[in-house]
Scaffold this motif. Structure first.
Motif, short mmCIF file in Angstrom:
data_model
loop_
_atom_site.label_atom_id
_atom_site.label_comp_id
_atom_site.label_asym_id
_atom_site.label_seq_id
_atom_site.Cartn_x
_atom_site.Cartn_y
_atom_site.Cartn_z
N LYS A 1 -11.06 -0.56 -2.75
CA LYS A 1 -12.08 -0.65 -1.97
C LYS A 1 -12.41 0.92 -1.31
O LYS A 1 -11.26 1.28 -0.84
N VAL B 1 -11.29 4.34 3.38
CA VAL B 1 -9.87 4.59 2.85
C VAL B 1 -9.57 4.67 1.44
O VAL B 1 -8.67 5.09 0.69
N ILE C 1 -3.09 -3.86 4.05
CA ILE C 1 -3.68 -2.75 3.91
C ILE C 1 -5.00 -2.73 4.72
O ILE C 1 -5.99 -1.92 4.52
N ASN C 2 -5.31 -4.12 5.25
CA ASN C 2 -6.47 -4.35 5.93
C ASN C 2 -7.73 -3.93 4.96
O ASN C 2 -8.71 -3.49 5.59
N VAL C 3 -7.81 -4.61 3.86
CA VAL C 3 -9.09 -4.56 3.03
C VAL C 3 -9.61 -6.12 2.82
O VAL C 3 -8.74 -6.98 2.80
N GLU D 1 -14.06 1.26 1.64
CA GLU D 1 -13.84 0.83 3.24
C GLU D 1 -12.63 -0.17 3.63
O GLU D 1 -12.68 -0.98 2.83
N ASP D 2 -12.13 0.02 4.75
CA ASP D 2 -11.12 -1.23 5.05
C ASP D 2 -12.23 -2.05 6.04
O ASP D 2 -13.34 -1.96 6.10
N GLN E 1 -8.97 2.59 -1.12
CA GLN E 1 -7.97 1.91 -1.51
C GLN E 1 -7.78 1.51 -2.94
O GLN E 1 -8.78 1.62 -3.73
N TYR F 1 -4.25 -7.99 3.23
CA TYR F 1 -4.07 -7.80 4.56
C TYR F 1 -3.17 -6.77 5.16
O TYR F 1 -3.27 -6.04 6.18
N LYS G 1 -0.98 3.22 -0.26
CA LYS G 1 -2.24 3.79 -0.52
C LYS G 1 -2.64 3.76 -1.88
O LYS G 1 -3.41 4.44 -2.37
#
Ligand SMILES: O=P(O)(O)OC[C@H]1O[C@H](O)[C@H](O)[C@@H](O)[C@@H]1O
Length: 531
Positions: A329, A338, A444-446, A331-332, A340, A442, A298
């Motif tokens: 970002k 998120v 953290i999926n952003v 949002e993810d 991030q 990837y 995070k």
């Protein structure tokens, strides 16, 4: 805490070494354990797969429905189609030929003189890469000496133009803007153009554009209409922060006499290594593992970049955009909030030890350090300052000492070690971090390839400029003195503070505005206008 022998074993267990590049990555001083590593494996498997698809031409930037193709720039054969492969090869051929023609004097100024200097006008990804590479690789007597305008600061523009001075008549101008519409770059171009015209020089004979070569780019239209010297293509599948190995970075570097093929070769070699779907054999995956551990996925800890080499001073500024504009970002990819990111800062060692390493050693433990170690001290041999001791020994000792002092107080660090700062190594470092960002994003999926947050700032700036027009209209049309409050009531009462700031800035710059009254009570200030 481990003792030295345990640490030595851990160092060896986790050491990554790239034979061809002579590059090491050491994450042994990041405090994760085997469980942490094993638990992260499934995420890495998915990340490796996603990055492979990205390289094969997937729409890896879903928010802008674009492919992500900066990896193709250093190996056109992996591009997803023949058209892109041709674009990449043609662009590189054109860059090399143009630089050769400029250096040989085949292309000269209108007066037949060889170009001596280069003025690069651009911002963000259209400046930070060229500035980093120039600082890292330019020689003491480059064929063209580069200067930068990378902001809409009038005093900064004046300083750069003063630095160029009489050489303006032999200075080639690169106006770099992928979108072709960035206000700061357009302002820099207009200011530079005025400087040429003031010297009786026809700007178009000195100007080169690097931009999207289609109607989306205002810069492209200007370059066409005004018949500029040349135009080089930017591609929509290359983002600003990953454009150093496109014309954005390669053209200025080539004109400075830097070996751009070496940069591309180093990046390509690193790409091969960072494609390996095995964390321990993949230097970019090792960095991503370290980042994920340090910040708990995070960004809870900042990334402090500490190259112990003066020529890598701007690497952290380059990485600020690459890492923070990619990962920072809201949002993810599934639309979850998120917030991030990973904050990046740092300058160089050992210099920074005399600035903020005190806080790193003993203060809030909200960071991890990445040391960049360069084994070769200088070209040639060093004098001994005392028996068996050179300046470079001090630099190396200070790096190792700082790394130990941090570890001993529970502060994590990564060390990337290279033999020297060469075009090949600079290309490899760029590729290493581009891939680490791809993999980590990837994990953290952003989406690492769009920048929605930047638009907000641009829009707000535009509204201030609109407000300024309205304020001046009111002030010029009223024949009696108005208070700030009066003006706000005629323009937009909600914006009274912005109106006050606009008037205060106009007053400071001799734009016909004077403010009278008690400056601690701005709403009561009397505004006067004079031609
Ligand atoms: O190259 P340009 O289109 O002028 O954009 C310059 C910069 O503008 C914005 O700040 C973008 O967020 C950056 O990614 C980009 O590098």
């Amino acid at each position: 805490m481990m003792d030295n022998l345990q640490l030595w074993q851990r160092y060896q267990d986790w050491l990554y070494y790239h034979e061809g590049l002579g590059l090491y990555v050491d994450i042994s001083r990041m405090g994760f354990d085997d469980d942490f590593y094993n638990n992260l494996q499934p995420k890495f498997v998915d990340a490796f797969e996603a990055v492979a698809k990205l390289e094969q031409g997937a729409i890896a930037n879903p928010d802008e429905k674009r492919m992500v193709g900066h990896y193709w720039l250093r190996n056109a054969d992996i591009a997803p189609n023949q058209e892109i492969k041709k674009e990449i090869n043609d662009s590189l051929t054109k860059i090399k030929a143009f630089a050769t023609d400029i250096h040989s004097g085949k292309i000269t100024t209108p007066n037949g003189e060889k170009f001596t200097d280069l003025l690069s006008i651009g911002i963000g990804g259209s400046a930070l890469g060229p500035q980093f590479v120039s600082s890292a690789l330019t020689t003491t007597h480059p064929p063209l000496k580069i200067h930068f305008i990378d902001n809409t600061d009038p005093a900064g523009i004046d300083r750069t133009l003063a630095e160029i001075g009489d050489k303006l008549k032999t200075t080639l101008v690169l106006v770099i803007s992928k979108s072709g519409g960035t206000p700061e770059t357009r302002n820099g171009m207009l200011e530079a153009k005025k400087a040429y015209e003031d010297k009786g020089l026809n700007f178009s004979d000195y100007a080169v554009a690097i931009t999207m070569m289609d109607s989306s780019s205002k810069l492209y239209k200007v370059a066409q209409e005004d018949k500029w010297l040349e135009c080089f293509a930017m591609f929509d599948w290359v983002g600003g922060r990953t454009s150093e190995l496109s014309a954005v970075g390669l053209l200025p570097a080539a004109l400075e006499g830097i070996d751009i093929q070496g940069m591309l070769d180093g990046a390509r070699e690193m790409d091969i290594a960072t494609r390996i779907p095995d964390v321990k054999k993949n230097p970019a995956a090792l960095l991503a593992l370290g980042w994920y551990y340090a910040g708990n996925g995070k960004g809870e800890k900042d990334m402090v970049i500490l190259p112990y080499k003066d020529s890598l001073l701007l690497f952290s500024r380059y990485l600020q955009q690459l890492v923070m504009e990619s990962l920072g970002k809201e949002e993810d990819l599934d639309g979850n909030k998120v917030y991030q990111g990973i904050a990046v800062y740092g300058n160089k060692g050992s210099t920074d030890q005399h600035a903020y390493v005190q806080q790193l050693r003993e203060g809030v433990a909200n960071f991890f350090v990445t040391f960049i170690e360069v084994l070769k001290d200088r070209a040639g041999n060093s004098l001994e300052l005392e028996p068996n001791t050179t300046s470079g020994d001090y630099l190396s000792g200070l790096l190792q000492g700082t790394r130990k002092a941090l570890y001993d107080n529970g502060r994590d660090s990564i060390t990337v070690t290279v033999n020297e700062v060469s075009p090949k190594i600079v290309g490899a470092l760029i590729a290493l971090y581009e891939r680490a960002v791809s993999i980590y994003a990837y994990l953290i999926n952003v989406n690492a390839y769009h920048q929605p947050g930047v638009e907000a700032g641009k829009k707000a700036a535009a509204s201030i400029l609109d407000l300024q027009q309205k304020v001046l209209e009111v002030v010029k049309s009223s024949n009696n003195s108005l208070t700030i409050t009066d003006i706000a009531s005629k323009v937009d009462g909600q914006e009274i503070e912005a109106i006050y700031k606009i008037l205060r800035h106009l007053e400071a710059n001799n734009r016909g505005i004077t403010l009278k009254g008690d400056r601690t009570m701005p709403s009561k200030l009397i505004v006067n206008y004079h031609q």
